[in-house]
Design an enzyme around this catalytic site. Structure first.
Site, PDB file in Angstrom:
ATOM      1  N   LYS A  22       0.852  -1.199   0.000  1.00 15.05           N
ATOM      2  CA  LYS A  22       0.000   0.000   0.000  1.00 15.05           C
ATOM      3  C   LYS A  22       0.881   1.241   0.000  1.00 15.05           C
ATOM      4  O   LYS A  22       2.054   1.193   0.401  1.00 15.05           O
ATOM      5  CB  LYS A  22      -0.942   0.037   1.207  1.00 15.05           C
ATOM      6  CG  LYS A  22      -0.280   0.037   2.586  1.00 15.05           C
ATOM      7  CD  LYS A  22       0.162   1.408   3.098  1.00 15.05           C
ATOM      8  CE  LYS A  22       0.878   1.330   4.449  1.00 15.05           C
ATOM      9  NZ  LYS A  22       1.697   2.518   4.750  1.00 15.05           N
ATOM     10  N   ASP A 170      -2.320  -1.272  10.359  1.00 16.94           N
ATOM     11  CA  ASP A 170      -2.601  -1.340   8.913  1.00 16.94           C
ATOM     12  C   ASP A 170      -3.209  -2.677   8.497  1.00 16.94           C
ATOM     13  O   ASP A 170      -3.645  -2.829   7.354  1.00 16.94           O
ATOM     14  CB  ASP A 170      -1.297  -1.183   8.103  1.00 16.94           C
ATOM     15  CG  ASP A 170      -0.697   0.203   8.238  1.00 16.94           C
ATOM     16  OD1 ASP A 170      -1.370   1.089   8.785  1.00 16.94           O
ATOM     17  OD2 ASP A 170       0.450   0.377   7.790  1.00 16.94           O
TER      18      ASP A 170
HETATM   19  O1  C5P Z   1       0.270  -0.558  14.700  1.00 15.00           O
HETATM   20  P1  C5P Z   1       1.678  -0.849  14.363  1.00 15.00           P
HETATM   21  O2  C5P Z   1       2.228  -2.018  15.134  1.00 15.00           O
HETATM   22  O3  C5P Z   1       1.937  -0.978  12.900  1.00 15.00           O
HETATM   23  O4  C5P Z   1       2.514   0.424  14.825  1.00 15.00           O
HETATM   24  C1  C5P Z   1       3.917   0.415  14.975  1.00 15.00           C
HETATM   25  C2  C5P Z   1       4.314   1.614  15.803  1.00 15.00           C
HETATM   26  O5  C5P Z   1       4.043   2.820  15.089  1.00 15.00           O
HETATM   27  C3  C5P Z   1       3.540   1.750  17.094  1.00 15.00           C
HETATM   28  O6  C5P Z   1       4.160   1.030  18.131  1.00 15.00           O
HETATM   29  C4  C5P Z   1       3.577   3.231  17.344  1.00 15.00           C
HETATM   30  O7  C5P Z   1       4.816   3.593  17.925  1.00 15.00           O
HETATM   31  C5  C5P Z   1       3.548   3.830  15.959  1.00 15.00           C
HETATM   32  N1  C5P Z   1       2.199   4.223  15.527  1.00 15.00           N
HETATM   33  C6  C5P Z   1       1.640   5.358  16.073  1.00 15.00           C
HETATM   34  N2  C5P Z   1       0.384   5.761  15.677  1.00 15.00           N
HETATM   35  C7  C5P Z   1      -0.300   5.048  14.761  1.00 15.00           C
HETATM   36  C8  C5P Z   1       0.259   3.885  14.183  1.00 15.00           C
HETATM   37  C9  C5P Z   1       1.514   3.503  14.607  1.00 15.00           C
HETATM   38  O8  C5P Z   1       2.255   6.025  16.898  1.00 15.00           O
HETATM   39  N3  C5P Z   1      -1.521   5.473  14.374  1.00 15.00           N
END
Ligand code: C5P
Length: 379
Positions: A22, A170
């Site tokens: 994406k 995601d």
């Molecule tokens: O959700 P995911 O595991 O992909 O996110 C990885 C990191 O990215 C999270 O631990 C966080 O630090 C950051 N993140 C965030 N806000 C979001 C998505 C991700 O701060 N909306």
């Protein structure tokens, strides 16, 4: 892509799915929440750069379900040839392995919901890691969907989305693919019509970025940044933002800017869309990997109408006027790079959004070209 629609899990079987990458055409980021995530509004666009995820179920005599994941670079994949390409995580270190575990838990807990089976996931990777292209998330979603198919769809749409959201912000998007607005931390989705198709050039530089690190830099930079109202003009067509970052966008500003973006997108004029591309994480990504700015510049110099870092980077995409223009820009871009990057960045023209959103209520996704948006909310 193939495999039985429904069969008892004890019988075994095999399903292979394409897992698309994406890009984020629009990403407005708010302040850090108390849970550490950031509220955001984004437009996800699935693009046809794909991993191939094969899930096999084997009857396994007795005992709890087991999970193995084997991931390898597809021969010829751009990232495979980078000397610094990260080793691919295997087994439960791979998000796809954790997806299989989450599926087992959701079906009824270890040993109780599924008969004894061995789950084997094989991932042929083409999507570079640490690129902001969602490759790991897409593999996880493909694993969930393949297990649904192999096990006779034991999970309802809400449970499936909840399992996906527990794996990463995601992951729910990749249950549907296509084009969608993401809110909250990205997991609350509104599917969008697939028209107009966009002609993009993906640029894959030989550097990686960790999402958490980019958000941390965003927090650091945004404390001292300018008024968010200046943002849309600074991240103009192909003009990388400087080293600073705006203050986090407020909820109303995010929604107003999104509305304007969606209106422009629906208008279908590529030049106008290029002028509205926005990524609030771009300045943070560029401050961590300044060479990514050179890739943005190369895309614009090569003829793209605009270029933007995708998600938290380090990959970049350019928006072109049409198919010929995208192919031309991809061909010219390597010579627009500074000498240190020549031969080290792959440029891939693609048409997006990728693949049909399935018309399958069990997967909670229903949309199609020209249809009204359909809101999906994990429970
Ligand atoms: O959700 P995911 O595991 O992909 O996110 C990885 C990191 O990215 C999270 O631990 C966080 O630090 C950051 N993140 C965030 N806000 C979001 C998505 C991700 O701060 N909306």
């Amino acid at each position: 892509m193939s495999g039985p629609a429904s069969r008892p899990p004890g019988a075994g079987g095999e399903v292979t799915r394409s897992a698309p990458a994406k890009v984020n055409l629009f990403l407005a980021v708010g302040a850090r929440r108390t849970d550490g995530y950031h509220d955001l509004v984004t437009v996800f666009e699935a693009v046809p750069l794909t991993d191939l995820v094969t899930v096999r179920l084997r009857p396994a005599g007795t005992g709890e379900p087991t999970v193995r994941v084997s991931a390898f670079w597809s021969p010829g994949a751009p990232a495979a040839s980078h000397p610094g390409a990260p080793a691919l995580p295997q087994d439960l270190d791979n998000l796809a392995g954790r997806a299989a575990q989450a599926f087992i838990e959701a079906v009824g807990g270890r040993g109780s919901g599924l008969p004894p089976v061995a789950i084997e996931v094989t991932i042929e990777k083409r999507i570079p890691a640490g690129a902001g292209l969602g490759g790991g998330s897409s593999d996880a979603a493909a694993t969930l969907l393949a297990l649904q198919e192999l096990c006779g769809r034991p999970l309802d749409a809400r449970t499936l989305r909840r399992a996906a959201a527990s794996l990463g912000s995601d992951v729910p998007f990749f249950l549907s693919g296509g084009r969608a607005v993401g809110r909250s931390r990205g997991e609350l989705l509104t599917l969008l019509p697939r028209a107009p198709r966009l002609h993009l050039v993906l640029a894959l530089p030989p550097v990686t970025l960790a999402t958490a690190e980019v958000y941390r830099r965003f927090d650091e930079l945004s404390g001292a940044g300018p008024d968010p109202a200046t943002l849309a003009t600074r991240i103009g067509p192909g003009l990388p933002a400087g080293g600073d970052s705006p203050a986090p966008a407020g909820a109303r500003e995010r929604e107003t800017a999104l509305e304007a973006f969606l209106r422009t997108l629906a208008g279908g004029e590529a030049g106008a869309v290029a002028r509205c591309l926005r990524n609030d994480l771009q300045a943070a990504a560029l401050s961590l990997r300044p060479e990514v700015g050179e890739v943005l510049r190369a895309l614009v110099e090569a003829g793209c109408l605009g270029a933007l870092v995708s998600g938290s980077g380090a990959s970049v995409f350019g928006l072109a006027a049409g198919e010929k223009e995208a192919a031309g820009a991809a061909a010219r871009a390597p010579s627009a790079l500074p000498p240190a990057l020549v031969g080290r960045v792959a440029f891939v023209p693609v048409v997006s959004p990728a693949w049909e959103v399935r018309d399958d209520p069990a997967e909670g996704a229903r949309s199609g070209s020209g249809e009204a948006p359909h809101t999906l909310k994990p429970g």
